[in-house]
Design a protein around this motif. Sequence first.
Motif, PDB file in Angstrom:
ATOM      1  N   ALA A 637      75.467  33.074  52.635  1.00  0.00           N
ATOM      2  CA  ALA A 637      75.494  33.653  51.292  1.00  0.00           C
ATOM      3  C   ALA A 637      74.061  33.981  50.891  1.00  0.00           C
ATOM      4  O   ALA A 637      73.117  33.270  51.257  1.00  0.00           O
ATOM      5  N   ARG A 638      73.925  35.064  50.154  1.00  0.00           N
ATOM      6  CA  ARG A 638      72.612  35.477  49.654  1.00  0.00           C
ATOM      7  C   ARG A 638      72.594  35.292  48.138  1.00  0.00           C
ATOM      8  O   ARG A 638      73.444  35.844  47.432  1.00  0.00           O
ATOM      9  N   ILE A 639      71.647  34.514  47.650  1.00  0.00           N
ATOM     10  CA  ILE A 639      71.546  34.252  46.215  1.00  0.00           C
ATOM     11  C   ILE A 639      70.153  34.640  45.736  1.00  0.00           C
ATOM     12  O   ILE A 639      69.220  34.780  46.541  1.00  0.00           O
ATOM     13  N   SER A 640      70.014  34.825  44.428  1.00  0.00           N
ATOM     14  CA  SER A 640      68.707  35.200  43.892  1.00  0.00           C
ATOM     15  C   SER A 640      68.518  34.592  42.509  1.00  0.00           C
ATOM     16  O   SER A 640      69.477  34.243  41.826  1.00  0.00           O
ATOM     17  N   ASN A 641      67.258  34.475  42.132  1.00  0.00           N
ATOM     18  CA  ASN A 641      66.871  34.093  40.774  1.00  0.00           C
ATOM     19  C   ASN A 641      66.254  35.324  40.132  1.00  0.00           C
ATOM     20  O   ASN A 641      65.134  35.713  40.470  1.00  0.00           O
TER      21      ASN A 641
END
Length: 937
Positions: A637-641
Amino acid sequence: MQSRQGFARRLLVVLACAGLAGCAYISKVSPRSGLPGTVVQIDGAGFSPQWHENQVTIGGAAARVIEGSASRLRVVVLRDLVSGTVQVTTPARTIVSSDVFERRGDTLGPTPERDADAKLVVGRDFPPDRRYDMQAKGASQKVLVVLARPTDIDPEAAIPGWAAAEVGPFANAKEFVQRLVSHPERGVSRYFSDATYGQLGGDFLVTDWQPLSQPWDFYAWGPADVTRAQTSVAGAQTDLDTVLANPASTQADIDAAQARLDAKKQALKQAQDSQGFLQQADFAFAEALIGAKAALGAAVFDQYADHFLVLAGPWMRGSCCWVGTGFHAESANPALPLGPFDIGFPAPRGGTWMAEDGKPGRMAHELSHFFASGDLYDGPAGAFDLMGFHDSLPLYSGYNQHLRGDWLDQGASGNVLKLQWGTPADLDQTIELVAHGKTQDPTGDSVRQVIRLRVTDGLFYFVEVRQRPDAAAGAAQDFAFDKSVPGGEAGVQAGVLITKALESNNQSNNREPMISLVPPEISPSPRLMVVGEVFTDPARTIRISVVSRTQDRPARYRVRVEWGHLPAADPNGQFDLRITPWASPPWETEDIWANSVKNDETSPPRMLFQNHEPGDETKPIGNGDPPWVGHDNTLFARISNQGVVQTPDDVRVTFYVNTPPGVGDNGTWTPFDTVVVGRLNPGETRVVEAARKWRPSVGEHTCVKVLIERMNGEVSFDNNEAQENFSDFEAEGASPYRAVELDVLARNPYDQGIAMELMARGVPRDWFVAFDHGAVWLPPKGEKRIHAVMWTDRVPEWMQDRPKDQGPPKAMISLEGWVGRPFDRIIPVGGVTAFVKAVRQVVVQAEPRQKEARSGEKLGVLGRVTPAMGGVPVAIHVIDPNGKTAVERVATQPDGRFDHVMSVPLGQPGDHRLQAFVLGGSPAAQAESPPVRVRVN
């Protein structure tokens, strides 16, 4: 009696055949009745063991064989089904059943007591990159307004009392509807043109009134439905009381009577909740469109890309949005023989409807659902957006004008000022905004029409000036929208509007509108802001104030936007954790994928994906790799802030799995693995790898959800989760192709019962989808298993004399669940995209050059794929005694052979295992060779 006689005849045939070689008979057909799309099982003897060598007809009409053996066949009945005997023809014989299969069932809307019967979707020939519902841009989009008249309604008598004052004069009911479209001041055409600067419009054609076969009460939910349901509840209550009063009643008797009463009560609630909506939409559309096509002729009818149904009769709510390739409706049950009504379109069409008493704003609103936001009735923003209180014809708000419609000049010096919160860290800027007129404000100057303030992708603020028009001021101020916007400065009837737009990951979240009004501080009422009023977002130190009015008409206001140095000690509202939500269709997100080692390489080590960006196998798209059943797969999974400060705590990401995949979401997810990611810096994106390996079972296809655990101080929680459907199929075959079967769960995400229609979209020509139920009733948070069969009858490329013009070998078919209530439009609540590829069944073989080898020696591998095909990707796996796998890839030569020497020498002595796998992505079906032992000394 007939059933007993039929059974006796079958028994005599079976007994007579017992022990005789070559005996052939049909012993059982199950079910004995159904509609097109029904899967029928035929048991007996003497069938061809090769499933595709059996030809089956029912009542003389062909059925599609999907599976078979010498003693059992499974077929799907097709659209031209008629009642009659079942006949199986093999290369050696013809076998006829003694019993009759009946075309019986219905496509009526589901209720708590029954579901609709089977549904067959026939693919159409259309470019896969085009849409056929109404678009945000296009000045002459062809919309066919179809007038439909139930048997008990006189359209002339049903003209609403307000009609003459609203859009008159007109001569009859048809002209009244034409005026709804074309009225020079309040018509739909005028509104679209004025609101979008001429970039959106319809080429409307209004038909004559098409007669329907049933009274209004059949097609629509009305008071009579409530009365009938109340009577049924009273009857069921009496029955339960009788059972309870009978000493001989068993607990099973009591439970059955209680269940009947509960179902009747649910049916009553359905009738009460559905007042003002279509009850049998498929029948209404099918009958009306068949009549319109006959009246206009196919050449004219097929020109129109959207259908707007107007049902004669009393007040109803309108609804949008159907997108389909045709309608099929019938009731073949003796209690209500009706139809079949069949109409297919040359390409997908959009569908919308309303009652005869709908105003122009209603019609514009329903058509706008195709390209604008959802309904905005809940909340004060509805007064300022056509997607809310449409009868007053307000303008679209900034979100719809800019992000959804793209009607304003987007250039650097155009009419949309794009601000990014936190960039720069300290902002104090004053902007002059002008009201939306009939023509767009000249570009290249400092005046703008909309400010778009992006906090994150999960939160936007839009600032604009709104003003009531003034026909006396001249043609430039005479426009169709905003004639009733509330509040503002009395003298100029203008003010500043600030709205907030939230990204939502829930496809069906209409309870909390995406667009909401930001109220003035001194008076939190649904009105425009005036000079001196201020909006603040304290957590982000954002302040938007109305400084002054610089022009009366068109109104201009100077608006000041500020934010200051962000307080690092107080992270509240300064960061936003995000994963890209799934989208419809194809019901997948770019931020979740899987990897299987099946097609990776170990020398040099490379993680490769079957579905990848063009030219780069290391960059996954879609699922990445189809899950390798029975083997270890890795989820990513690719997550970001997207915020401007670091997260205050470690980020936790949880993976969930759900089998089978679901249409809708009722929260029944099973946690799979949780990964502690650590803190994320502002603007940082990170790929998260699940530590636990995913080993899916044979024959199961799965949904994977990723949830970023919520953290105090986030901008929005609406973008903390996403979902991916893993459903990649190969339809193998020589000719014809084998069908693909899939179970999905229809899940109700709501706290009230709903009717869900199952739809298949993106079905190309020569492809078909059959559902065992076309629509189901789901209790609150309930679920039901739906069986889908997908197949193609296209002739394979390797066959001689195949048609040059036929459907594609690959289809991306979206299986979706659509609901109407509790909303004012028909929306998808979820879906599964099945990637189905028609491929040739092959066999792969691989042998080592040497059965025994020495440690440190390189292993040579010889193999072939049959039937011979060149360019087929093959992965060669060599597994050492400790289970460590070396993987290298090779492509076949034109004769199907491959010859490869592994680049990594053999290591530890002992038994190694060699196996070759045909990989996906070519015209060859995936296959694996038998494992071969290699002894290393």
